[in-house]
Design a protein around this motif. Sequence first.
Motif, PDB file in Angstrom:
ATOM      1  N   SER A 129       7.295   4.453  12.823  1.00 15.95           N
ATOM      2  CA  SER A 129       8.346   3.734  12.077  1.00 15.95           C
ATOM      3  C   SER A 129       9.708   4.402  12.188  1.00 15.95           C
ATOM      4  O   SER A 129      10.732   3.760  11.956  1.00 15.95           O
ATOM      5  CB  SER A 129       7.944   3.592  10.611  1.00 15.95           C
ATOM      6  OG  SER A 129       7.766   4.867  10.031  1.00 15.95           O
ATOM      7  N   GLU A 146       3.131   1.964   8.135  1.00 18.00           N
ATOM      8  CA  GLU A 146       3.862   1.722   6.886  1.00 18.00           C
ATOM      9  C   GLU A 146       3.159   0.660   6.041  1.00 18.00           C
ATOM     10  O   GLU A 146       3.062   0.795   4.828  1.00 18.00           O
ATOM     11  CB  GLU A 146       5.301   1.281   7.188  1.00 18.00           C
ATOM     12  CG  GLU A 146       6.141   2.342   7.850  1.00 18.00           C
ATOM     13  CD  GLU A 146       6.431   3.531   6.954  1.00 18.00           C
ATOM     14  OE1 GLU A 146       6.602   3.355   5.733  1.00 18.00           O
ATOM     15  OE2 GLU A 146       6.476   4.660   7.488  1.00 18.00           O
ATOM     16  N   LEU A 147       2.673  -0.392   6.693  1.00 22.44           N
ATOM     17  CA  LEU A 147       1.969  -1.442   5.955  1.00 22.44           C
ATOM     18  C   LEU A 147       0.710  -0.891   5.295  1.00 22.44           C
ATOM     19  O   LEU A 147       0.433  -1.182   4.128  1.00 22.44           O
ATOM     20  CB  LEU A 147       1.613  -2.606   6.882  1.00 22.44           C
ATOM     21  CG  LEU A 147       2.782  -3.405   7.444  1.00 22.44           C
ATOM     22  CD1 LEU A 147       2.279  -4.401   8.488  1.00 22.44           C
ATOM     23  CD2 LEU A 147       3.535  -4.114   6.348  1.00 22.44           C
ATOM     24  N   LEU A 149       0.082   2.277   4.508  1.00 25.71           N
ATOM     25  CA  LEU A 149       0.480   3.224   3.472  1.00 25.71           C
ATOM     26  C   LEU A 149       0.893   2.491   2.199  1.00 25.71           C
ATOM     27  O   LEU A 149       0.471   2.848   1.096  1.00 25.71           O
ATOM     28  CB  LEU A 149       1.628   4.105   3.981  1.00 25.71           C
ATOM     29  CG  LEU A 149       2.125   5.199   3.052  1.00 25.71           C
ATOM     30  CD1 LEU A 149       1.017   6.202   2.777  1.00 25.71           C
ATOM     31  CD2 LEU A 149       3.327   5.880   3.676  1.00 25.71           C
ATOM     32  N   ASN A 150       1.665   1.433   2.361  1.00 29.34           N
ATOM     33  CA  ASN A 150       2.101   0.636   1.199  1.00 29.34           C
ATOM     34  C   ASN A 150       0.910  -0.022   0.505  1.00 29.34           C
ATOM     35  O   ASN A 150       0.863  -0.073  -0.729  1.00 29.34           O
ATOM     36  CB  ASN A 150       3.122  -0.415   1.621  1.00 29.34           C
ATOM     37  CG  ASN A 150       4.426   0.198   2.081  1.00 29.34           C
ATOM     38  OD1 ASN A 150       4.739   1.341   1.763  1.00 29.34           O
ATOM     39  ND2 ASN A 150       5.190  -0.569   2.847  1.00 29.34           N
ATOM     40  N   ASP A 151      -0.046  -0.520   1.280  1.00 29.87           N
ATOM     41  CA  ASP A 151      -1.238  -1.137   0.692  1.00 29.87           C
ATOM     42  C   ASP A 151      -2.067  -0.114  -0.088  1.00 29.87           C
ATOM     43  O   ASP A 151      -2.538  -0.397  -1.189  1.00 29.87           O
ATOM     44  CB  ASP A 151      -2.107  -1.796   1.768  1.00 29.87           C
ATOM     45  CG  ASP A 151      -1.534  -3.116   2.258  1.00 29.87           C
ATOM     46  OD1 ASP A 151      -0.597  -3.637   1.614  1.00 29.87           O
ATOM     47  OD2 ASP A 151      -2.025  -3.618   3.287  1.00 29.87           O
ATOM     48  N   ALA A 153      -0.975   2.682  -1.424  1.00 34.72           N
ATOM     49  CA  ALA A 153      -0.221   3.081  -2.616  1.00 34.72           C
ATOM     50  C   ALA A 153      -0.372   2.024  -3.715  1.00 34.72           C
ATOM     51  O   ALA A 153      -0.576   2.355  -4.872  1.00 34.72           O
ATOM     52  CB  ALA A 153       1.250   3.288  -2.270  1.00 34.72           C
ATOM     53  N   ALA A 154      -0.300   0.747  -3.334  1.00 38.48           N
ATOM     54  CA  ALA A 154      -0.449  -0.332  -4.305  1.00 38.48           C
ATOM     55  C   ALA A 154      -1.858  -0.332  -4.900  1.00 38.48           C
ATOM     56  O   ALA A 154      -2.022  -0.535  -6.116  1.00 38.48           O
ATOM     57  CB  ALA A 154      -0.160  -1.684  -3.655  1.00 38.48           C
ATOM     58  N   GLU A 157      -2.081   2.583  -7.377  1.00 37.89           N
ATOM     59  CA  GLU A 157      -1.350   2.266  -8.624  1.00 37.89           C
ATOM     60  C   GLU A 157      -2.140   1.288  -9.479  1.00 37.89           C
ATOM     61  O   GLU A 157      -2.202   1.420 -10.693  1.00 37.89           O
ATOM     62  CB  GLU A 157       0.023   1.700  -8.288  1.00 37.89           C
ATOM     63  CG  GLU A 157       1.036   2.736  -7.842  1.00 37.89           C
ATOM     64  CD  GLU A 157       2.376   2.118  -7.501  1.00 37.89           C
ATOM     65  OE1 GLU A 157       2.691   1.005  -7.975  1.00 37.89           O
ATOM     66  OE2 GLU A 157       3.115   2.749  -6.728  1.00 37.89           O
TER      67      GLU A 157
END
Length: 161
Positions: A129, A146-147, A149-151, A153-154, A157
């Motif tokens: 990225s 990145e996708l 990692l974001n998934d 993290a979500a 959370e």
Amino acid sequence: MGNRQDQRYRKGKNKRQMSQVKKMANDVNAIVIGAGRLGSNIAKYLAKQKKNDVLLIDRNRRKLNNVYDYSGFIEVGDATDLAFLEDNGIKGAERVVAITDDDNTNIFISDVCVNMYHTREVYIRLKDSRKMKLVDPSVKCICPFELSLNDFAALMEEAQK
């Protein structure tokens, strides 16, 4: 053996039907470069939309031969070769998806599409990225890391709620 045009064919057609296919092949409006799992599935998705004539390009003939349930065109060749791209309808393509395994190849193809051929929609995959800053702002980048990692993290959370 014949010129490059003679090697292109619509997946599922035999040699007798090729003469009709060759006339239509330069009229593709979407080109997908890279016939791995993601690239071939993007090509299938685009080909299923009635408004798209799709060309799937890869250097590796074996990858193209492994594409099933695809009704578009396929071509074996080097998408970094400008003459090859022009022979295969890049000038008339409205959409190009560069999804090879090499970030530098994808960036090069996007740059050529935007600056030389003024392609309306250009999409690329970048494994790193950090290379997004090398890409023209009009190009849409997909970064699987990145996708993911974001998934994650979500999900984490959500689990903490």
